[in-house]
Design a protein around this motif. Structure first.
Motif, PDB file in Angstrom:
ATOM      1  N   ASN A 152       0.802  -1.015   0.054  1.00 55.79           N
ATOM      2  CA  ASN A 152      -0.142  -0.088   0.044  1.00 55.79           C
ATOM      3  C   ASN A 152       1.068   1.337  -0.127  1.00 55.79           C
ATOM      4  N   TYR A 153       0.476   2.464   0.138  1.00 53.28           N
ATOM      5  CA  TYR A 153       1.171   3.452  -0.109  1.00 53.28           C
ATOM      6  C   TYR A 153       1.861   4.020   1.191  1.00 53.28           C
ATOM      7  N   SER A 154       1.804   3.303   2.106  1.00 53.47           N
ATOM      8  CA  SER A 154       2.662   3.426   3.522  1.00 53.47           C
ATOM      9  C   SER A 154       4.016   2.959   2.951  1.00 53.47           C
ATOM     10  N   ASP A 155       4.304   1.940   2.272  1.00 49.32           N
ATOM     11  CA  ASP A 155       5.472   1.210   1.899  1.00 49.32           C
ATOM     12  C   ASP A 155       6.462   2.448   1.600  1.00 49.32           C
ATOM     13  N   TRP A 156       6.046   3.571   1.013  1.00 43.93           N
ATOM     14  CA  TRP A 156       6.858   4.412   0.513  1.00 43.93           C
ATOM     15  C   TRP A 156       7.715   5.273   1.553  1.00 43.93           C
ATOM     16  N   GLU A 157       7.294   5.263   2.819  1.00 41.63           N
ATOM     17  CA  GLU A 157       7.787   5.826   4.020  1.00 41.63           C
ATOM     18  C   GLU A 157       9.152   5.156   4.151  1.00 41.63           C
ATOM     19  N   ASN A 158       9.403   3.899   3.791  1.00 44.62           N
ATOM     20  CA  ASN A 158      10.480   3.146   4.259  1.00 44.62           C
ATOM     21  C   ASN A 158      11.708   3.264   3.028  1.00 44.62           C
ATOM     22  N   THR A 159      11.327   4.153   1.964  1.00 43.65           N
ATOM     23  CA  THR A 159      12.198   4.054   0.961  1.00 43.65           C
ATOM     24  C   THR A 159      13.160   5.233   0.996  1.00 43.65           C
ATOM     25  N   ASP A 160      14.427   5.209   0.535  1.00 43.48           N
ATOM     26  CA  ASP A 160      15.559   6.160   0.573  1.00 43.48           C
ATOM     27  C   ASP A 160      15.038   7.685  -0.031  1.00 43.48           C
ATOM     28  N   TRP A 161      14.411   7.474  -0.987  1.00 42.06           N
ATOM     29  CA  TRP A 161      13.897   8.770  -1.909  1.00 42.06           C
ATOM     30  C   TRP A 161      12.714   9.756  -0.924  1.00 42.06           C
ATOM     31  N   PHE A 162      11.819   8.785   0.000  1.00 45.40           N
ATOM     32  CA  PHE A 162      10.785   9.541   0.679  1.00 45.40           C
ATOM     33  C   PHE A 162      11.508  10.191   1.773  1.00 45.40           C
ATOM     34  N   LYS A 163      12.774   9.424   2.379  1.00 47.71           N
ATOM     35  CA  LYS A 163      13.458   9.951   3.645  1.00 47.71           C
ATOM     36  C   LYS A 163      14.160  11.372   3.081  1.00 47.71           C
ATOM     37  N   GLU A 164      14.613  11.103   1.817  1.00 43.83           N
ATOM     38  CA  GLU A 164      15.509  12.285   1.287  1.00 43.83           C
ATOM     39  C   GLU A 164      14.505  13.534   0.886  1.00 43.83           C
ATOM     40  N   LYS A 166      12.032  14.668   2.258  1.00 41.75           N
ATOM     41  CA  LYS A 166      11.133  15.037   3.563  1.00 41.75           C
ATOM     42  C   LYS A 166      10.023  15.780   3.299  1.00 41.75           C
ATOM     43  N   ASN A 167       9.369  15.616   2.310  1.00 43.80           N
ATOM     44  CA  ASN A 167       8.072  16.453   2.141  1.00 43.80           C
ATOM     45  C   ASN A 167       6.605  15.615   2.300  1.00 43.80           C
ATOM     46  N   GLN A 168       6.872  14.354   3.074  1.00 52.15           N
ATOM     47  CA  GLN A 168       5.774  13.539   3.409  1.00 52.15           C
ATOM     48  C   GLN A 168       4.869  13.231   2.069  1.00 52.15           C
ATOM     49  N   SER A 169       5.448  13.009   0.845  1.00 53.59           N
ATOM     50  CA  SER A 169       4.390  12.521   0.227  1.00 53.59           C
ATOM     51  C   SER A 169       5.118  11.484  -0.710  1.00 53.59           C
ATOM     52  N   VAL A 170       4.371  10.782  -1.665  1.00 56.38           N
ATOM     53  CA  VAL A 170       4.505   9.823  -2.318  1.00 56.38           C
ATOM     54  C   VAL A 170       4.878  10.462  -3.883  1.00 56.38           C
ATOM     55  N   PRO A 171       5.226   9.327  -4.792  1.00 56.13           N
ATOM     56  CA  PRO A 171       5.382  10.034  -6.330  1.00 56.13           C
ATOM     57  C   PRO A 171       3.783  10.257  -6.902  1.00 56.13           C
ATOM     58  N   LEU A 172       3.827  11.127  -7.842  1.00 54.59           N
ATOM     59  CA  LEU A 172       2.555  11.591  -8.403  1.00 54.59           C
ATOM     60  C   LEU A 172       1.929  10.255  -9.307  1.00 54.59           C
ATOM     61  N   SER A 173       2.582   9.374  -9.624  1.00 50.89           N
ATOM     62  CA  SER A 173       1.908   8.382 -10.297  1.00 50.89           C
ATOM     63  C   SER A 173       0.901   7.575  -9.120  1.00 50.89           C
ATOM     64  N   CYS A 174       1.059   7.827  -8.125  1.00 50.90           N
ATOM     65  CA  CYS A 174       0.289   7.263  -6.797  1.00 50.90           C
ATOM     66  C   CYS A 174      -1.038   7.821  -6.981  1.00 50.90           C
ATOM     67  N   PRO A 189      -4.821  10.901   1.769  1.00 46.61           N
ATOM     68  CA  PRO A 189      -4.690   9.591   1.368  1.00 46.61           C
ATOM     69  C   PRO A 189      -5.930   9.085   0.491  1.00 46.61           C
ATOM     70  N   SER A 190      -7.009   9.826   0.772  1.00 50.83           N
ATOM     71  CA  SER A 190      -8.049   9.379  -0.027  1.00 50.83           C
ATOM     72  C   SER A 190      -7.889   9.697  -1.757  1.00 50.83           C
ATOM     73  N   ASN A 191      -6.726  10.527  -1.939  1.00 47.61           N
ATOM     74  CA  ASN A 191      -6.314  10.852  -3.295  1.00 47.61           C
ATOM     75  C   ASN A 191      -5.524   9.887  -4.008  1.00 47.61           C
ATOM     76  N   LEU A 192      -4.899   9.033  -3.145  1.00 41.68           N
ATOM     77  CA  LEU A 192      -4.214   7.983  -3.452  1.00 41.68           C
ATOM     78  C   LEU A 192      -4.629   6.580  -3.748  1.00 41.68           C
ATOM     79  N   TYR A 193      -3.980   5.834  -4.701  1.00 40.76           N
ATOM     80  CA  TYR A 193      -4.507   4.563  -4.784  1.00 40.76           C
ATOM     81  C   TYR A 193      -4.002   3.606  -3.624  1.00 40.76           C
ATOM     82  N   ALA A 194      -5.072   2.953  -3.404  1.00 40.67           N
ATOM     83  CA  ALA A 194      -5.135   2.109  -1.673  1.00 40.67           C
ATOM     84  C   ALA A 194      -4.478   0.877  -2.261  1.00 40.67           C
ATOM     85  N   GLU A 195      -4.418   0.184  -3.256  1.00 43.70           N
ATOM     86  CA  GLU A 195      -3.900  -0.980  -3.319  1.00 43.70           C
ATOM     87  C   GLU A 195      -2.415  -1.183  -3.558  1.00 43.70           C
ATOM     88  N   GLY A 196      -1.789  -1.832  -3.291  1.00 39.17           N
ATOM     89  CA  GLY A 196      -0.273  -2.270  -3.490  1.00 39.17           C
ATOM     90  C   GLY A 196       0.116  -2.819  -4.958  1.00 39.17           C
TER      91      GLY A 196
END
Length: 253
Positions: A152-164, A166-174, A189-196
């Motif tokens: 799900n979208y929360s997996d992005w929080e564990n990526t290096d890109w998300f940590k670097e 630091k804007n608490q957002s996922v790629p626009l492709s989500c 989160p309602s604007n994001l795809y929920a399924e992994g």
């Protein structure tokens, strides 16, 4: 009665040869479709041996063109040698298609483990600022399959890109297609795809493999019918005097 049965078998055989030409085109199309689709998902599935069934099915498709030509010529010219060659080649191709079906099932079963192993690495190396091929593949998959992250979208929080970033957002492709103001923020989160994406990629790859399996099974059945008709014509040519008279144009004394 014998002549009617022979003529009927020959008519079916000629018709099947025409089907073989059509089948050849379809098999080549299915094989090409697998190659093209694999290219879109190759970063999530590193085992290139999965393409073996597609390679074989394209080769079978090309061979079916030749088989159709041999079958038509042998049937029209009443060539016993040609019909025997036709049956032998059909038998070899039939065995090959059975192998394709078996390989298809084997690699279909391996898809889930392969994707699970590869997708973690691909997401960890994502670079949205200066995207490489793997990063573009992630964006493509998320847009095409309407998914976000591995599970799900929360997996992005564990990526290096998300940590670097630091804007608490996922790629626009989500972002969902219906969310016009979406900027990838986890605050909405309602604007994001929920399924992994992992489950959807696995499903897509397994569907592709099933296309190969069903195509091979369908045309194996047609080839079985072709072999049966050719064998009937061959047997009657050898045993039925009416068949020899039909060829020579003779009559009974």
């Amino acid at each position: 009665m014998g002549q009617c049965g022979i003529t009927s078998s020959k008519t079916v055989l000629v018709f099947l040869n025409l089907i073989f030409w059509g089948a050849a085109g379809i098999l080549c199309y299915v094989g090409a479709y697998v190659f093209i689709t694999y290219d879109d998902y190759d970063h999530f599935f590193e085992d290139v041996y999965t393409l073996i069934p597609a390679v074989v099915i394209i080769a079978v498709g090309a061979l079916l063109f030749i088989i159709g030509l041999i079958g038509c010529c042998a049937t029209i010219r009443e060539s016993r040698c040609g019909l025997a060659t036709f049956v032998i080649i059909l038998l070899l191709v039939f065995v090959t298609e059975v192998v394709v079906v078996v390989l298809g099932y084997v690699y279909r079963a391996k898809v889930e483990n392969e994707v699970d192993r590869s997708i973690q690495k691909v997401y960890k190396t994502y670079n949205g600022t200066n995207p490489d091929a793997a990063s573009r593949a992630i964006d493509y998959v998320q847009r095409q399959l309407h998914c976000c992250g591995i599970h799900n979208y929360s997996d992005w929080e564990n990526t290096d890109w998300f940590k670097e970033t630091k804007n608490q957002s996922v790629p626009l492709s989500c972002c969902r297609e219906t969310a016009s103001s979406c900027n990838g923020s986890l605050a909405h989160p309602s604007n994001l795809y929920a399924e992994g994406c992992e489950a959807l990629v696995v499903k897509k790859l397994q569907e592709i493999m099933m296309h190969v399996i069903w195509a091979a099974l369908a045309f194996a059945a047609i080839q079985l019918l072709g072999m049966l008709c050719a064998c009937i014509v061959l047997c009657r040519r050898s045993r039925d005097p009416a068949y020899e008279l039909l060829i020579t144009g003779g009559t009974y004394a």
